[in-house]
Design a protein around this motif. Structure first.
Motif, PDB file in Angstrom:
ATOM      1  N   PHE B  95       0.828  -1.200   0.000  1.00  0.00           N
ATOM      2  CA  PHE B  95       0.000   0.000   0.000  1.00  0.00           C
ATOM      3  C   PHE B  95       0.870   1.260   0.000  1.00  0.00           C
ATOM      4  CE2 PHE B  95      -1.983   3.409   2.484  1.00  0.00           C
ATOM      5  CZ  PHE B  95      -3.117   3.645   1.724  1.00  0.00           C
ATOM      6  N   ARG B  99       1.036   4.512  -2.311  1.00  0.00           N
ATOM      7  CA  ARG B  99       0.633   5.778  -1.705  1.00  0.00           C
ATOM      8  C   ARG B  99       1.730   6.840  -1.859  1.00  0.00           C
ATOM      9  NH1 ARG B  99       0.779   9.329   1.899  1.00  0.00           N
ATOM     10  NH2 ARG B  99       2.803   8.484   2.481  1.00  0.00           N
ATOM     11  N   ASN B 122      -5.074   8.101   0.039  1.00  0.00           N
ATOM     12  CA  ASN B 122      -5.233   6.727   0.493  1.00  0.00           C
ATOM     13  C   ASN B 122      -6.278   6.004  -0.350  1.00  0.00           C
ATOM     14  OD1 ASN B 122      -3.382   7.260   2.573  1.00  0.00           O
ATOM     15  ND2 ASN B 122      -5.005   8.130   3.836  1.00  0.00           N
ATOM     16  N   GLU B 123      -7.368   6.694  -0.637  1.00  0.00           N
ATOM     17  CA  GLU B 123      -8.429   6.121  -1.478  1.00  0.00           C
ATOM     18  C   GLU B 123      -7.863   5.768  -2.851  1.00  0.00           C
ATOM     19  OE1 GLU B 123     -11.823   5.827  -1.143  1.00  0.00           O
ATOM     20  OE2 GLU B 123     -12.209   6.766   0.808  1.00  0.00           O
ATOM     21  N   LEU B 126      -5.662   2.714  -2.899  1.00  0.00           N
ATOM     22  CA  LEU B 126      -6.452   1.475  -2.860  1.00  0.00           C
ATOM     23  C   LEU B 126      -7.048   1.162  -4.229  1.00  0.00           C
ATOM     24  CD1 LEU B 126      -8.432   1.562   0.504  1.00  0.00           C
ATOM     25  CD2 LEU B 126      -6.505   0.110  -0.110  1.00  0.00           C
ATOM     26  N   GLU B 127      -7.532   2.205  -4.893  1.00  0.00           N
ATOM     27  CA  GLU B 127      -8.128   2.024  -6.212  1.00  0.00           C
ATOM     28  C   GLU B 127      -7.096   1.440  -7.192  1.00  0.00           C
ATOM     29  OE1 GLU B 127     -11.041   2.116  -7.308  1.00  0.00           O
ATOM     30  OE2 GLU B 127     -10.517   1.938  -9.437  1.00  0.00           O
ATOM     31  N   LEU B 135      -4.822  -5.909  -4.121  1.00  0.00           N
ATOM     32  CA  LEU B 135      -5.570  -5.407  -2.973  1.00  0.00           C
ATOM     33  C   LEU B 135      -5.457  -6.340  -1.765  1.00  0.00           C
ATOM     34  CD1 LEU B 135      -7.127  -2.915  -2.448  1.00  0.00           C
ATOM     35  CD2 LEU B 135      -9.205  -4.015  -3.249  1.00  0.00           C
ATOM     36  N   ARG B 138      -2.281  -5.870   0.385  1.00  0.00           N
ATOM     37  CA  ARG B 138      -1.925  -4.466   0.639  1.00  0.00           C
ATOM     38  C   ARG B 138      -1.013  -4.277   1.844  1.00  0.00           C
ATOM     39  NH1 ARG B 138      -7.127  -5.579   1.706  1.00  0.00           N
ATOM     40  NH2 ARG B 138      -7.848  -5.252   3.838  1.00  0.00           N
TER      41      ARG B 138
END
Lengths: 338, 249
Positions: B95, B99, B122-123, B126-127, B135, B138
């Motif tokens: 992640f 990020r 952060n969104e 994740l996408e 995912l 992560r």
């Protein structure tokens, strides 16, 4: 699968847990109790070198830039604050401000000149600057710095009517500042800039390809680490009420490298732990032999062989391995979506 | 024209790694560069991305001269490259890898605010992890991923910088047959669904012929041929230098 909205929230929570400052306050608690376990002068040294190391670690541990002349910032901080008190009658806060500002300016200069140089070249240039400052203080500026004798006759300082020349008050004064610096370091490491530093530690080339100006990052970090070095130097001056010429000597630069690597470069508590272990060994061994360097050196080699990442670095690796093992064990239970 | 080089050259001493190449990429195009080892493919990438300064010639991005920009500056303009040898942040979580790349578009020199509070980043991370199918992993350290997953993660990192042009340097290198097919599918999706312009250096002919709109063939630093996959594979010269050699590879 569970409904996507809920899982999205849990996902955000588990990847981006709110950072907790527990580690800062736990470390502060240990440091507050330190004089009960070891002698106050030793504990004070640990705090001063710990602050110095925290700044040095930001540079070496995260950006990978090895400065082999960090004594310049430490010594300049000590001299600038000491001279301000002795000749201009500066108060303690003004003296500390001078002791922080002067090394930061020096770092701006050295950084602008040399931060693009890689690895050993930067180490050599910084060493050269460090030695330049040493010899400047030794002889051409002797009438101000008192040369070999070191800077003496610094007026005694008081803070909130606490006599800072007594061991316990100065310890707790430096302790308060150490706690502030610990908190500041923690905030920086949790900020976007700090996250970038961590990424930088892992792969500089990739960070650059992500659009980060890595030269600028190194420059900022150098100046930031000069802030810590200068502050540590100024506190050392207040503590000793004296600035020995050795604060500018290259051995000081070497010591901070050793402490940081011993404790674990690129870890939050590493420099503090490294300073504590190093100074404790030095203190204990020098009680029964004047050749303490020999033994500290041997122990340093032994520790680095046993803990390649330094003390805290190795602990971090172990913790990470456990975490990975746990995640891998859980993985088959969650079928990956194709 | 989105991206264009004009007579670009890079000489390393006596070696003419790239020797007067005119390369063009249209908006939304998926173009491959092929050629034998040492043909100058990676060097051409590095010239476009600003890793190297060309010996001669120019690079234009949307008609702006970007010849003298360095790697982080071209990245900020929207030209992002991946590496032949995977470049990720091994000690960070999957992640965080993505990020940190997304963060580069927002705020690098913020020393005080917690990253916790940058919610859109952060969104977005994740996408992107969903797009590159990482995912589930992560929270894993990037160093614990398999080779194929690392290649995917690197594409994820590149995507997080919101590129307009993606330069992919042998993305399927070292992947199994199944992984290669999936990766080709991913690249095609990025091109068709996200409308990303992509330049692909690739050795796997099935990938190149399957997904490219146009192919540029390099040999010894020069353009040997250019055209649609059919035109290129019908070209005699290309068959001689490249495809023939591929048969007994």
């Amino acid at each position: 699968m569970t409904e996507p909205i809920e899982s999205r929230e849990t996902m955000l929570r588990d990847v981006n847990a709110k950072p907790r400052s527990t580690v800062v306050w736990a470390a502060a608690l240990v440091l507050a109790a330190l004089p009960l376990v070891i002698s106050v002068p030793l504990a004070t040294d640990i705090l001063i070198w710990g602050i110095f190391g925290m700044g040095f670690n930001l540079l070496l541990g995260y950006t990978g830039v090895l400065s082999f002349g960090h004594a310049a910032y430490f010594g300049l901080g000590a001299y600038a604050s000491g001279l301000a008190m002795r000749y201009w009658g500066a108060g303690i806060w003004a003296a500390i401000a001078a002791g922080v500002a002067a090394p930061m300016l020096l770092a701006c200069f050295i950084g602008a000149l040399a931060i693009r140089r890689r690895g050993v070249y930067f180490a050599m240039i910084s060493l050269a600057f460090g030695q330049m400052l040493f010899f400047l203080a030794l002889s051409p500026l002797k009438h101000i710095t008192r040369g070999e004798d070191g800077l003496t006759h610094i007026p005694l300082a008081e803070v909130f009517s606490l006599p800072l020349h007594k061991p316990v008050p100065i310890y707790y004064f430096i302790f308060a500042i150490t706690t502030v610096m610990l908190y500041m370091t923690w905030r920086i490491l949790e900020s976007p800039f700090g996250r970038l530093l961590r990424a930088f530690r892992e792969n500089e080339e990739r960070a650059k390809a992500c659009g980060y100006n890595t030269t600028l990052v190194k420059f900022f970090t150098l100046v930031l680490s000069a802030l810590y070095g200068g502050l540590a130097g100024a506190l050392n001056m207040l503590y000793l009420n004296y600035v020995p010429l050795t604060t500018l000597f290259w051995l000081t630069s070497g010591t901070i490298v050793m402490m940081t690597i011993l404790g674990g470069k690129g870890t939050f508590l590493g420099p503090l732990v490294g300073a504590a272990v190093f100074l404790f060994l030095q203190n204990t061994i020098s009680l029964w032999t004047p050749r303490w360097e020999l033994f500290v050196g041997a122990i340093f080699v032994a520790i680095i062989l046993a803990f390649p990442g330094g003390i805290m670095g190795t602990i971090r690796t172990i913790v990470n391995n456990r975490k990975t093992a746990r995640l891998q064990k859980r993985a088959p239970a969650v079928p990956s979506e194709g | 024209m989105l991206l264009r080089t004009e007579g670009i050259c890079k000489h390393f001493g006596g070696l003419r790694a790239v020797d007067g190449v005119d390369f063009t990429l249209k908006e939304g195009q998926l173009k491959s560069i092929i050629g034998p080892n040492g043909a100058g493919k990676t060097t051409l990438f590095n010239l476009i991305a600003g890793v190297y300064r060309p010996t001669a010639g120019k690079v234009f991005f949307r008609d702006r001269d970007i010849t003298r920009l360095s790697l982080h500056q071209t990245s900020r303009l929207g030209i992002t490259k991946t590496y032949q040898i995977t470049q990720i942040f091994p000690g960070l979580t999957v992640f965080e890898n993505v990020r940190i790349a997304a963060q580069s578009r927002v705020s690098a020199f913020n020393f005080w605010r917690s990253t916790h509070s940058f919610a859109p980043l952060n969104e977005r991370a994740l996408e992107i992890l969903r797009q590159v199918e990482l995912l589930e992993k992560r929270n894993w350290l990037a160093s614990t991923l398999s080779h194929g997953e690392r290649r995917y993660l690197e594409i994820g990192i590149a995507l997080a910088t919101e590129p307009q042009v993606l330069l992919l340097d042998e993305p399927t290198a070292g992947m199994s047959v199944a992984e290669t097919a999936m990766c080709a599918g991913l690249i095609r999706r990025l091109n068709r669904e996200l409308r990303l312009s992509i330049v692909l250096v690739e050795h796997d002919m099935s990938v190149v012929m399957g997904i490219s709109e146009e192919i540029l063939v390099l040999n010894e630093g020069r353009v040997l041929a250019e055209g649609t996959p059919r035109e290129v594979s019908d070209n005699r010269e290309v068959q001689r230098v490249y495809l023939g050699e591929e048969k007994y590879a």
